[in-house]
Design an enzyme around this catalytic site. Structure first.
Site, PDB file in Angstrom:
ATOM      1  N   LYS A   1      10.025   0.000  13.388  1.00  0.00           N
ATOM      2  CA  LYS A   1      10.519   0.208  12.014  1.00  0.00           C
ATOM      3  C   LYS A   1      11.631   1.251  12.017  1.00  0.00           C
ATOM      4  O   LYS A   1      12.655   1.099  11.353  1.00  0.00           O
ATOM      5  CB  LYS A   1       9.384   0.710  11.110  1.00  0.00           C
ATOM      6  CG  LYS A   1       8.392  -0.342  10.691  1.00  0.00           C
ATOM      7  CD  LYS A   1       7.404   0.274   9.684  1.00  0.00           C
ATOM      8  CE  LYS A   1       6.183  -0.597   9.506  1.00  0.00           C
ATOM      9  NZ  LYS A   1       5.117   0.055   8.757  1.00  0.00           N
TER      10      LYS A   1
ATOM     11  N   LYS B   1       0.846  -1.200   0.000  1.00  0.00           N
ATOM     12  CA  LYS B   1       0.000   0.000   0.000  1.00  0.00           C
ATOM     13  C   LYS B   1       0.884   1.254   0.000  1.00  0.00           C
ATOM     14  O   LYS B   1       0.717   2.148  -0.816  1.00  0.00           O
ATOM     15  CB  LYS B   1      -0.912  -0.016   1.224  1.00  0.00           C
ATOM     16  CG  LYS B   1      -1.814   1.183   1.314  1.00  0.00           C
ATOM     17  CD  LYS B   1      -2.738   1.102   2.510  1.00  0.00           C
ATOM     18  CE  LYS B   1      -3.519   2.400   2.639  1.00  0.00           C
ATOM     19  NZ  LYS B   1      -4.352   2.457   3.835  1.00  0.00           N
TER      20      LYS B   1
ATOM     21  N   HIS C   1      -2.707 -32.742  18.730  1.00  0.00           N
ATOM     22  CA  HIS C   1      -1.529 -33.520  19.131  1.00  0.00           C
ATOM     23  C   HIS C   1      -0.387 -32.609  19.538  1.00  0.00           C
ATOM     24  O   HIS C   1       0.759 -33.045  19.630  1.00  0.00           O
ATOM     25  CB  HIS C   1      -1.117 -34.441  17.980  1.00  0.00           C
ATOM     26  CG  HIS C   1      -2.230 -35.371  17.590  1.00  0.00           C
ATOM     27  ND1 HIS C   1      -2.444 -36.582  18.204  1.00  0.00           N
ATOM     28  CD2 HIS C   1      -3.232 -35.225  16.690  1.00  0.00           C
ATOM     29  CE1 HIS C   1      -3.503 -37.167  17.675  1.00  0.00           C
ATOM     30  NE2 HIS C   1      -4.008 -36.361  16.758  1.00  0.00           N
TER      31      HIS C   1
ATOM     32  N   GLY D   1      -4.678  -1.759   5.269  1.00  0.00           N
ATOM     33  CA  GLY D   1      -3.889  -2.898   4.795  1.00  0.00           C
ATOM     34  C   GLY D   1      -4.522  -4.239   5.127  1.00  0.00           C
ATOM     35  O   GLY D   1      -4.659  -5.123   4.278  1.00  0.00           O
ATOM     36  N   ARG D   2      -4.948  -4.408   6.375  1.00  0.00           N
ATOM     37  CA  ARG D   2      -5.481  -5.720   6.790  1.00  0.00           C
ATOM     38  C   ARG D   2      -6.907  -5.942   6.314  1.00  0.00           C
ATOM     39  O   ARG D   2      -7.486  -6.991   6.565  1.00  0.00           O
ATOM     40  CB  ARG D   2      -5.351  -5.877   8.306  1.00  0.00           C
ATOM     41  CG  ARG D   2      -5.931  -4.748   9.109  1.00  0.00           C
ATOM     42  CD  ARG D   2      -5.424  -4.745  10.543  1.00  0.00           C
ATOM     43  NE  ARG D   2      -5.864  -3.564  11.281  1.00  0.00           N
ATOM     44  CZ  ARG D   2      -5.240  -2.401  11.279  1.00  0.00           C
ATOM     45  NH1 ARG D   2      -4.135  -2.254  10.571  1.00  0.00           N
ATOM     46  NH2 ARG D   2      -5.701  -1.382  11.984  1.00  0.00           N
TER      47      ARG D   2
ATOM     48  N   GLU E   1      11.001  -4.496   3.923  1.00  0.00           N
ATOM     49  CA  GLU E   1      11.122  -5.916   3.562  1.00  0.00           C
ATOM     50  C   GLU E   1      10.676  -6.147   2.123  1.00  0.00           C
ATOM     51  O   GLU E   1      11.344  -6.844   1.339  1.00  0.00           O
ATOM     52  CB  GLU E   1      10.222  -6.778   4.460  1.00  0.00           C
ATOM     53  CG  GLU E   1      10.599  -6.808   5.917  1.00  0.00           C
ATOM     54  CD  GLU E   1       9.759  -5.838   6.736  1.00  0.00           C
ATOM     55  OE1 GLU E   1       9.585  -4.667   6.305  1.00  0.00           O
ATOM     56  OE2 GLU E   1       9.294  -6.244   7.821  1.00  0.00           O
TER      57      GLU E   1
ATOM     58  N   GLU F   1      -3.770  -6.178  15.256  1.00  0.00           N
ATOM     59  CA  GLU F   1      -3.324  -4.879  14.738  1.00  0.00           C
ATOM     60  C   GLU F   1      -4.481  -3.877  14.809  1.00  0.00           C
ATOM     61  O   GLU F   1      -4.278  -2.678  14.992  1.00  0.00           O
ATOM     62  CB  GLU F   1      -2.790  -4.999  13.304  1.00  0.00           C
ATOM     63  CG  GLU F   1      -1.911  -3.820  12.903  1.00  0.00           C
ATOM     64  CD  GLU F   1      -1.205  -3.999  11.571  1.00  0.00           C
ATOM     65  OE1 GLU F   1      -1.849  -3.775  10.533  1.00  0.00           O
ATOM     66  OE2 GLU F   1      -0.011  -4.349  11.548  1.00  0.00           O
TER      67      GLU F   1
HETATM   68  O1  F6P Z   1       3.774  -2.770   9.618  1.00  0.00           O
HETATM   69  C1  F6P Z   1       2.411  -2.921   9.575  1.00  0.00           C
HETATM   70  C2  F6P Z   1       1.853  -2.625   8.224  1.00  0.00           C
HETATM   71  O2  F6P Z   1       1.801  -1.264   8.030  1.00  0.00           O
HETATM   72  C3  F6P Z   1       0.486  -3.259   8.059  1.00  0.00           C
HETATM   73  O3  F6P Z   1      -0.518  -2.493   8.573  1.00  0.00           O
HETATM   74  C4  F6P Z   1       0.439  -3.467   6.590  1.00  0.00           C
HETATM   75  O4  F6P Z   1      -0.543  -4.393   6.223  1.00  0.00           O
HETATM   76  C5  F6P Z   1       1.840  -3.950   6.324  1.00  0.00           C
HETATM   77  O5  F6P Z   1       2.637  -3.193   7.208  1.00  0.00           O
HETATM   78  C6  F6P Z   1       2.315  -3.786   4.917  1.00  0.00           C
HETATM   79  O6  F6P Z   1       2.261  -2.454   4.516  1.00  0.00           O
HETATM   80  P1  F6P Z   1       2.365  -2.046   2.992  1.00  0.00           P
HETATM   81  O7  F6P Z   1       1.219  -2.680   2.272  1.00  0.00           O
HETATM   82  O8  F6P Z   1       2.314  -0.559   2.960  1.00  0.00           O
HETATM   83  O9  F6P Z   1       3.672  -2.583   2.466  1.00  0.00           O
END
Ligand code: F6P
Length: 538
Positions: free
Chosen positions: A502, A197, A373, A256-257, A203, A342
């Site tokens: 972060k 987003k 198990h 995002g979620r 990452e 979150e």
């Molecule tokens: O670090 C949390 C977060 O901001 C989430 O809310 C989000 O889904 C995820 O990182 C990934 O963010 P992006 O889609 O901006 O890479």
């Protein structure tokens, strides 16, 4: 904004909890032969049986009162209307608009992007979209994390049939995730979707850079990158700066979620096809309609939320376990961890005050029957009471009498039953005596084999594991989270808590990359940093 503790219902529930918190659910069934049907709800092909909760009619009345007193229905209507319910970021949280049918005059752009996604997916699936060497695409790699990963991953894992390019998901910055995935793939036939987003997530961008280089090393020219790389984002500038031409956009009002219904679902559309994606949206929309229109007493997401509130806030059950009895849904708990924790892992209210009540419990879980198990010993006999959601998709194979399917279903029902009913110690004592035990041996064995029971659980039955029912299930959980957020008086749509780590990781990356004096850290972190530098001889 309403402090829940100041409502009449909260006070009544506090008294009811003190009075009846440990009442036995089996006794409630004895008193009410209709309980199994009176504590069961149906919506969009999902059945919620909450009869195994320690909730009686008086508690139920007060929980429903909480919905009214906390203004849940007004808040729900505001969310559906696109009001700025995400107060700290001054935005709407309008994911429901993403699954509104074409006819709904919600937002034209939503439909435009949806059509663009479907056209692109058709082209790729039909083999018309070609890679740099003229081959059709056989594999799609989604690079993204959090909400840009977990939803599409869950859907693809649950529903992929082999009819369409194979979906792969890479989230972790640990090189093994991407490297192991790419090692199995051919750059000539691979399409990479960089999903972010913000398009600023470290990452995702690191993995995207490595994937791009893998493509070039595999024989693609710089001019070929567009045939193998597309982006999904709400940040066009950053996508262009990264060098990706084709972008499927979405909007800041999609959290995002809550984003799998947007262009973030492109991997779903590619792997499963536009019809399946539409069915997913249709299932979610059916649950939206139910959530919006059903009266409180019949409203499935509301009772999913209220059962959680009763357990968490009044019975102090702060650990909630989710166990889907479906191998393909193995990642449901991971998805719900982000969705619930979150969203509602907050200790500040919507108006910036400390919260007055406990908010989200710890959400965890994994797939049944495997979980039985591993940690079910603790769920049955541990000293921490954990409440559960069992998720049970039915299938035609159950009807056909596949031995393993019958086992799967039987085990799910049995665990919920055993957790509630426990074991009759009188009958157990007789059994052990019949085995020849007596004296100390008998009492030790009796103690070890006690099952107290009265462990609450929900059972969510899906008619089948398909796009419609999965869409409906996920939407039900989204609305559960919303209802709880309103009652706890937190903003379910921001996530400021992820920012600090972060920023600190950014500083530590610099400290690890240089041999000079590191930036200031606490003594523990400084010592660990020097341990790593020593290992890396920096
Ligand atoms: O670090 C949390 C977060 O901001 C989430 O809310 C989000 O889904 C995820 O990182 C990934 O963010 P992006 O889609 O901006 O890479």
């Amino acid at each position: 904004m309403i402090d829940p503790t100041q409502t009449q219902s909260w006070q009544a529930l506090t008294e009811l909890a003190a009075d009846r918190g440990d009442q036995r659910t089996v006794a409630l069934f004895d008193r009410d032969p209709e309980r199994a049907t009176r504590y069961r709800l149906e919506a969009a092909g999902i059945t919620l049986d909450y009869s195994k909760q320690r909730i009686d009619d008086d508690i139920r009345t007060q929980l429903a009162g909480l919905v009214a007193e906390c203004g849940v229905e007004q808040a729900r209507d505001a969310m559906f209307a696109g009001d700025h319910v995400n107060t700290s970021e001054d935005r709407a949280a309008w994911h429901v608009a993403l699954r509104a049918p074409e006819a709904a005059p919600m937002y034209d752009e939503v439909h435009e992007i949806r059509h663009a996604m479907a056209d692109f997916a058709q082209e790729v699936r039909a083999g018309q979209w070609r890679g740099f060497a003229g081959d059709a695409i056989t594999d799609v790699v989604n690079i993204g994390i959090g909400g840009s990963d977990l939803g599409p991953r869950l859907i693809c894992e649950s529903l992929y049939t082999g009819d369409g390019p194979r979906p792969h998901f890479v989230a972790n910055v640990d090189p093994h995730d991407l490297d192991d995935t790419l090692a199995r793939l051919d750059p000539k036939t691979t399409l990479v979707i960089v999903t972010s987003k913000s398009f600023g997530t470290a990452e995702t961008l690191a993995n995207a850079r490595v994937a791009r280089q893998w493509l070039i090393d595999g024989g693609a020219g710089e001019g070929d990158v567009a045939k193998h790389f597309v982006a999904v984002s709400s940040n066009r500038e950053k996508v262009s700066a990264f060098g990706i031409e084709r972008m499927f956009g979405f909007w800041d009002w999609v959290g995002g979620r809550y984003s799998l219904w947007s262009a973030v679902g492109l991997s779903i559309e590619l792997a499963l096809g536009p019809d399946v994606f539409e069915a997913l949206l249709g299932g979610a929309h059916a649950m939206d309609t139910h959530f919006r229109e059903a009266p409180v007493e019949d409203n499935l997401p509301i009772w999913l939320a209220l059962a959680g509130i009763w357990n968490n806030n009044f019975l102090d059950l702060t650990s909630h376990c989710v166990v889907p009895y479906a191998q393909r849904m193995a990642n449901l708990a991971s998805f719900l961890q982000q969705l619930e924790m979150e969203s509602n892992g907050k200790s500040v209210t919507r108006d910036g005050q400390p919260t007055t009540v406990a908010t989200v419990p710890t959400i965890w879980g994994s797939v049944g029957t495997n979980a039985q198990h591993a940690y079910f010993q603790m769920l049955h006999q541990g000293d921490l009471t954990v409440d559960l959601d069992f998720v049970l998709p039915l299938s035609d194979a159950d009807q056909a009498g596949d031995e393993r399917e019958v086992e799967r279903v039987a085990n799910c029902l049995a665990q919920a039953e055993a957790l509630m009913c426990g074991r009759d110690s009188q009958a157990l004592a007789e059994e052990l005596k019949a085995e020849g035990l007596s004296g100390d041996a008998l009492s030790h064995r009796l103690a070890a084999r006690q099952f107290a029971g009265n462990r609450p659980s929900n059972m969510l039955v899906m008619d089948r594991l398909d796009a419609h029912h999965l869409g409906a299930l996920i939407a039900a959980y989204e609305h559960k989270v919303f209802v709880q957020g309103i009652i706890w008086n937190v903003n379910s749509f921001d996530q400021w808590g992820v920012e600090l780590g972060k920023t600190m990781a950014g500083k530590l990356v610099e400290d690890l990359n240089t041999a000079g004096t590191p930036s200031a850290h606490d003594a523990s972190t400084a010592a660990l940093l020097s341990r790593v530098r020593q290992r890396w001889q920096r």
